[in-house]
Design a protein around this motif. Structure first.
Motif, PDB file in Angstrom:
ATOM      1  N   PRO A   1      21.534  42.339  47.131  1.00  0.00           N
ATOM      2  CA  PRO A   1      22.498  42.205  48.233  1.00  0.00           C
ATOM      3  C   PRO A   1      23.165  40.831  48.262  1.00  0.00           C
ATOM      4  O   PRO A   1      24.350  40.706  48.566  1.00  0.00           O
ATOM      5  CB  PRO A   1      21.653  42.434  49.497  1.00  0.00           C
ATOM      6  N   VAL A   2      22.434  39.806  47.924  1.00  0.00           N
ATOM      7  CA  VAL A   2      23.007  38.446  47.904  1.00  0.00           C
ATOM      8  C   VAL A   2      24.018  38.338  46.768  1.00  0.00           C
ATOM      9  O   VAL A   2      25.098  37.764  46.931  1.00  0.00           O
ATOM     10  CB  VAL A   2      21.894  37.382  47.772  1.00  0.00           C
ATOM     11  N   LYS A   3      23.681  38.917  45.608  1.00  0.00           N
ATOM     12  CA  LYS A   3      24.615  38.909  44.485  1.00  0.00           C
ATOM     13  C   LYS A   3      25.903  39.628  44.861  1.00  0.00           C
ATOM     14  O   LYS A   3      27.001  39.163  44.562  1.00  0.00           O
ATOM     15  CB  LYS A   3      23.992  39.581  43.258  1.00  0.00           C
ATOM     16  N   ASP A   4      25.751  40.791  45.541  1.00  0.00           N
ATOM     17  CA  ASP A   4      26.928  41.553  45.956  1.00  0.00           C
ATOM     18  C   ASP A   4      27.792  40.741  46.910  1.00  0.00           C
ATOM     19  O   ASP A   4      29.024  40.744  46.814  1.00  0.00           O
ATOM     20  CB  ASP A   4      26.513  42.877  46.608  1.00  0.00           C
ATOM     21  N   LYS A   5      27.164  40.059  47.844  1.00  0.00           N
ATOM     22  CA  LYS A   5      27.910  39.228  48.798  1.00  0.00           C
ATOM     23  C   LYS A   5      28.642  38.106  48.060  1.00  0.00           C
ATOM     24  O   LYS A   5      29.775  37.774  48.385  1.00  0.00           O
ATOM     25  CB  LYS A   5      26.968  38.627  49.849  1.00  0.00           C
TER      26      LYS A   5
ATOM     27  N   LEU B   1      32.536  26.484  34.586  1.00  0.00           N
ATOM     28  CA  LEU B   1      31.620  25.592  35.285  1.00  0.00           C
ATOM     29  C   LEU B   1      31.868  25.650  36.786  1.00  0.00           C
ATOM     30  O   LEU B   1      30.932  25.763  37.577  1.00  0.00           O
ATOM     31  CB  LEU B   1      31.772  24.156  34.770  1.00  0.00           C
ATOM     32  N   LEU B   2      33.136  25.594  37.190  1.00  0.00           N
ATOM     33  CA  LEU B   2      33.455  25.620  38.605  1.00  0.00           C
ATOM     34  C   LEU B   2      33.060  26.951  39.244  1.00  0.00           C
ATOM     35  O   LEU B   2      32.536  26.984  40.355  1.00  0.00           O
ATOM     36  CB  LEU B   2      34.948  25.357  38.816  1.00  0.00           C
ATOM     37  N   LEU B   3      33.293  28.049  38.537  1.00  0.00           N
ATOM     38  CA  LEU B   3      32.894  29.358  39.065  1.00  0.00           C
ATOM     39  C   LEU B   3      31.384  29.458  39.193  1.00  0.00           C
ATOM     40  O   LEU B   3      30.865  30.009  40.180  1.00  0.00           O
ATOM     41  CB  LEU B   3      33.434  30.480  38.181  1.00  0.00           C
ATOM     42  N   ALA B   4      30.672  28.940  38.213  1.00  0.00           N
ATOM     43  CA  ALA B   4      29.209  28.970  38.269  1.00  0.00           C
ATOM     44  C   ALA B   4      28.703  28.164  39.459  1.00  0.00           C
ATOM     45  O   ALA B   4      27.834  28.620  40.212  1.00  0.00           O
ATOM     46  CB  ALA B   4      28.617  28.438  36.970  1.00  0.00           C
ATOM     47  N   VAL B   5      29.259  26.990  39.659  1.00  0.00           N
ATOM     48  CA  VAL B   5      28.845  26.140  40.781  1.00  0.00           C
ATOM     49  C   VAL B   5      29.194  26.809  42.104  1.00  0.00           C
ATOM     50  O   VAL B   5      28.388  26.826  43.039  1.00  0.00           O
ATOM     51  CB  VAL B   5      29.483  24.740  40.665  1.00  0.00           C
ATOM     52  N   ALA B   6      30.398  27.390  42.199  1.00  0.00           N
ATOM     53  CA  ALA B   6      30.798  28.075  43.431  1.00  0.00           C
ATOM     54  C   ALA B   6      29.896  29.272  43.704  1.00  0.00           C
ATOM     55  O   ALA B   6      29.502  29.517  44.855  1.00  0.00           O
ATOM     56  CB  ALA B   6      32.256  28.521  43.333  1.00  0.00           C
ATOM     57  N   GLY B   7      29.557  30.027  42.667  1.00  0.00           N
ATOM     58  CA  GLY B   7      28.670  31.167  42.836  1.00  0.00           C
ATOM     59  C   GLY B   7      27.295  30.750  43.315  1.00  0.00           C
ATOM     60  O   GLY B   7      26.718  31.370  44.221  1.00  0.00           O
ATOM     61  N   VAL B   8      26.773  29.708  42.745  1.00  0.00           N
ATOM     62  CA  VAL B   8      25.452  29.209  43.148  1.00  0.00           C
ATOM     63  C   VAL B   8      25.511  28.708  44.591  1.00  0.00           C
ATOM     64  O   VAL B   8      24.618  28.995  45.401  1.00  0.00           O
ATOM     65  CB  VAL B   8      24.965  28.096  42.194  1.00  0.00           C
ATOM     66  N   ALA B   9      26.572  27.976  44.922  1.00  0.00           N
ATOM     67  CA  ALA B   9      26.708  27.464  46.291  1.00  0.00           C
ATOM     68  C   ALA B   9      26.788  28.614  47.288  1.00  0.00           C
ATOM     69  O   ALA B   9      26.144  28.577  48.346  1.00  0.00           O
ATOM     70  CB  ALA B   9      27.945  26.573  46.394  1.00  0.00           C
ATOM     71  N   ALA B  10      27.562  29.637  46.966  1.00  0.00           N
ATOM     72  CA  ALA B  10      27.678  30.788  47.862  1.00  0.00           C
ATOM     73  C   ALA B  10      26.340  31.498  47.993  1.00  0.00           C
ATOM     74  O   ALA B  10      25.936  31.894  49.098  1.00  0.00           O
ATOM     75  CB  ALA B  10      28.747  31.746  47.349  1.00  0.00           C
ATOM     76  N   ALA B  11      25.634  31.663  46.891  1.00  0.00           N
ATOM     77  CA  ALA B  11      24.345  32.342  46.921  1.00  0.00           C
ATOM     78  C   ALA B  11      23.326  31.559  47.742  1.00  0.00           C
ATOM     79  O   ALA B  11      22.585  32.135  48.546  1.00  0.00           O
ATOM     80  CB  ALA B  11      23.834  32.558  45.506  1.00  0.00           C
TER      81      ALA B  11
END
Length: 149
Positions: A81-85, A129-139
């Motif tokens: 669910p977190v991944k989906d969000k 890199l930016l997408l990975a960081v944004a994804g981690v931050a959102a998660a």
């Protein structure tokens, strides 16, 4: 002129003397070139700048790879669910960014758009890199929010 060294024989003919003069000129020219190269501060600075730039690029690539690996590890550990969000948030952010971009193109003055375009090009070069960081931050944000709620 100076006297020839005592261990070297003197020229016995004008032709030998010319050869010795030419050899001495060549040696002197090489010496002058070597000294000029050693004192060329601009060339040394350019070489050092290129070397530092290459080292920085290598280090940036290394850090990018590490960050991407860490992001993937964290992303793999998140519940579905977190991944989906996170995917939804990324898609919504993309849509909002496209809308903001269209508005920006319509309203911003040309010099500001040019400078912004240069920044955007830099960002595109580091997109993963930016997408990975944004994804981690959102998660992480979603996980913290879920834990507090």
């Amino acid at each position: 002129m100076t006297q020839p060294p005592h261990d070297e024989p003197t020229a016995s003919s004008p032709e030998e003397l010319r050869e010795q003069v030419e050899q001495t000129r060549a040696e002197l020219g090489e010496t002058v070139e070597a000294l000029a190269a050693k004192t060329d501060v601009k060339a040394h600075a350019r070489e050092k700048a290129i070397e530092v730039k290459e080292q920085a690029a290598a280090k940036a690539g290394e850090l990018k790879s590490k960050a991407s690996g860490i992001a993937h590890q964290i992303q793999d550990k998140l519940p579905d669910p977190v991944k989906d969000k996170a995917v939804q948030a990324r898609e919504q952010a993309g849509a909002k960014a496209a809308q903001a971009s269209r508005l920006w193109e319509e309203k911003a003055p040309e010099p500001v758009r040019h400078t912004t375009a240069q920044g955007a090009q830099l960002i595109r070069g580091n997109r993963n890199l930016l997408l990975a960081v944004a994804g981690v931050a959102a998660a992480v944000w979603l996980a913290c929010r879920r834990r507090d709620g």
